[in-house]
Design an enzyme around this catalytic site. Structure first.
Site, mmCIF file in Angstrom:
data_model
loop_
_atom_site.group_PDB
_atom_site.id
_atom_site.type_symbol
_atom_site.label_atom_id
_atom_site.label_comp_id
_atom_site.label_asym_id
_atom_site.label_seq_id
_atom_site.Cartn_x
_atom_site.Cartn_y
_atom_site.Cartn_z
ATOM 1 C CG HIS A 244 -1.936 1.156 1.056
ATOM 2 N ND1 HIS A 244 -1.945 2.310 1.407
ATOM 3 C CD2 HIS A 244 -3.320 0.855 0.895
ATOM 4 C CE1 HIS A 244 -3.128 2.850 1.070
ATOM 5 N NE2 HIS A 244 -3.936 2.002 0.783
ATOM 6 N NE ARG A 290 -4.099 -0.291 -2.994
ATOM 7 C CZ ARG A 290 -5.080 -1.115 -2.659
ATOM 8 N NH1 ARG A 290 -4.469 -2.251 -2.229
ATOM 9 N NH2 ARG A 290 -5.895 -0.269 -1.797
#
Ligand SMILES: Cc1cc2nc3c(=O)[nH]c(=O)nc-3n(C[C@H](O)[C@H](O)[C@H](O)COP(=O)(O)OP(=O)(O)OC[C@H]3O[C@@H](n4cnc5c(N)ncnc54)[C@H](O)[C@@H]3O)c2cc1C
Length: 544
Positions: A244, A290
């Protein structure tokens, strides 16, 4: 020491484990073993929601297409279809259990659906920004009052009891490799119990704790993957770890996620001098996918020797920020960061383990009477990159599928299993070895096997893993086990599986990016690891 028997032993109390337990308990005596409290799991931390085809403007084909695109050529299409097609009934099941999803009276479904990165339509059903907590709390209440479910909290599974292990100790060959249960350490009483079960299910979650920075809770130490590997199961695609891009960087903030919605609403990524850097890396800047944002942050941090970068949304009004990001605003404020006036220090962090124990569409592993479900398993759904909010869906669908399969089997009488043998061990002399090795492992995995990999970095990591493994095995053989030692042992095994898999992939695909192999190979192939016979034999010869 006690010996218990259950029809099914479930190791892990995340969404996968709880779903399975509730689907079995009408007909079976079930035990849930969990190493902290029932609610301690990644599932409880899930914020966004669960992807499922619920609205008229959506279709199974669209959800499948989005999943396959994210998976970069490695999703199993049949499994993807199976999961997607079972999505709507899985959500109905949660609603029937009392889960109160956020409503929207203007929407045809009556529920509010959000759209997340990679999804072509709104299909993520949720409970405000704390979906996992609400789902887990509803299911846990049912589990706690169910007469057929025994809950063993603060119990950590040590290892599986398999036929080959028993055969080795009884000095006879066994033809049908199967699992008979597990040894389980009662952490508070410091005793190891033998739990026998007709079926055993690994629902132990992912392995984010193998990295220095992770969004995962402390429970995510890859225990199930390591236990499955030691028992002889195949393990697939461990190189695909999803990072992340923005986890809060603060000494007192363990694993707090700064949602991607902050970038979506105009948050800018900056260096310590206030300069933006994302436009140098991608024309979509902060709104790039991402994995690209995580790589860019990693590049800038490594190049400049930074501890973190900054996410700045202070140009938005205070009212807007408090209304849209109440949880983030409050948590940062508690730590002395006023996001209405200051940038937020962030680092990328390990978020999701795409690979795991190879299973079929019922969650069955290579070993008879052993199942793996949830993040521990490799079903083929996620391919080389997971589509957001597909993981909770996978927990539900495979929890139900495994239950159906288990209920179709005829029960067999329990057999007597050998007790855990502690006759040759003593108490550990230096606990510092364990905490030091934990720290070392997570640091070099972050530096050498993180977002950007090279052959040289992987070799360095492999070398250190070999040294650590030797030291830890010696510790494991000579000293009484503790929760920390068990987790460390499993982390080292999981780290080894990640490095071995990364070394075998000579391309950059999905979440695996190598500077030595920057291109995509024409044919997509899974990385499947299998234990060598001699390694398995030496594993089985270890005293039980
Ligand atoms: C911060 C965060 C946000 C997320 N948001 C989303 C989202 O919005 N949507 C989505 O789909 N996914 C999301 N994910 C991913 C998703 O939450 C996980 O993939 C999913 O919850 C995994 O569920 P599980 O049941 O497989 O494992 P977990 O929920 O991790 O549960 C594992 C259980 O096993 C227990 N355990 C582990 N080892 C042992 C052992 N040796 N002995 C006994 N017990 C053991 C643990 O204590 C725990 O109870 C998020 C993840 C994180 C960390």
């Amino acid at each position: 020491m006690q010996q218990y028997h259950f029809d099914t032993l479930i190791i892990g109390s995340g969404l996968a484990g709880l779903t399975l337990a509730l689907n079995l308990a009408q007909n079976q005596k079930v035990a849930i073993v969990t190493k902290r409290s029932l609610q301690d799991s990644s599932s409880t931390w899930a914020q966004g929601g669960i992807a499922a085809v619920l609205s008229m403007e959506d279709s199974a084909d669209a959800h499948i297409r989005d999943t396959l695109v994210a998976g970069a050529g490695l999703c199993d299409e049949a499994i993807t279809r199976c999961v997607v097609e079972n999505g709507p009934q899985a959500i109905k099941w949660l609603i029937s259990q009392g889960v109160n999803f956020t409503r929207d009276s203007n929407h045809e479904t009556g529920y509010h659906l959000t759209r997340e990165g990679g999804h072509s339509v709104r299909r993520v059903i949720h409970i405000n920004d704390a979906t996992g907590k609400a789902v887990q709390s509803t299911l846990s209440t049912k589990i706690r009052t169910h007469p057929n479910i025994a809950i063993l909290e603060h119990h950590i599974a040590v290892d599986l009891i398999t036929s080959s292990k028993l055969a080795h100790h009884a000095d006879k060959q066994n033809e049908n490799a199967r699992c008979y249960g597990a040894y389980v350490l009662d952490i508070k009483a410091d005793t190891i119990h033998t739990i026998s079960a007709h079926n055993t299910v690994l629902a132990t979650g992912g392995a984010g704790k193998v990295y220095l920075y992770t969004t995962n809770p402390d429970t995510a130490t890859g225990d199930g993957i390591a236990m499955g590997w030691r028992a002889g199961c195949r393990i697939a695609n461990m190189e695909f770890i999803q990072f992340h891009p923005t986890c809060l960087y603060h000494p007192h903030a363990k694993s707090f996620l700064i949602s991607e919605a902050v970038r979506g609403e105009g948050g800018l990524l900056k260096l310590p001098n206030g300069e933006r850097f994302m436009p140098w890396h991608d024309e979509r800047a902060e709104l790039a996918p991402r994995d690209i944002v995580a790589r860019a942050i990693d590049f800038e941090m490594k190049k400049r020797g930074l501890d973190c970068v900054y996410l700045d949304i202070s140009h938005k009004s205070s009212e807007f920020l408090k209304q849209h990001f109440p949880t983030i605003y409050t948590r940062c404020h508690e730590l002395g960061i006023d996001i209405t006036r200051q940038p937020i220090p962030v680092v990328p962090a390990a978020h999701y383990t795409c690979g795991g124990i190879v299973v079929d569409r019922k969650g069955k592993t290579d070993l008879g009477n052993l199942y793996a479900i949830g993040e521990t398993a490799h079903t083929g759904l996620h391919g080389a990159n997971r589509l957001a909010s597909n993981s909770l869906l996978e927990c539900l669908v495979f929890g139900q599928a495994a239950a159906e399969d288990i209920l179709s089997l005829s029960p067999v009488p329990p057999i007597s299993l050998p007790k855990w043998d502690e006759s040759r061990v003593t108490d550990a002399d230096e606990e510092i070895v364990i905490s030091h090795n934990w720290d070392e492992l997570r640091r070099f995995m972050w530096s050498y096997v993180g977002i950007v990999r090279t052959n040289k970095r992987l070799q360095r990591a492999q070398h250190r893993i070999n040294l650590l493994r030797e030291e830890i095995n010696e510790y494991y053989t000579n000293f009484r086990v503790t929760g920390d030692l068990l987790e460390l042992r499993n982390l080292v095994t999981t780290a080894d599986l990640i490095v071995q898999s990364a070394m075998l992939r000579h391309e950059s695909r999905g979440l695996h990016y190598s500077l030595d192999y920057p291109n995509l190979l024409p044919q997509a192939q899974n990385t499947i690891l299998r234990r060598k016979e001699f390694e398995l034999a030496s594993e089985n010869s270890v005293p039980i």
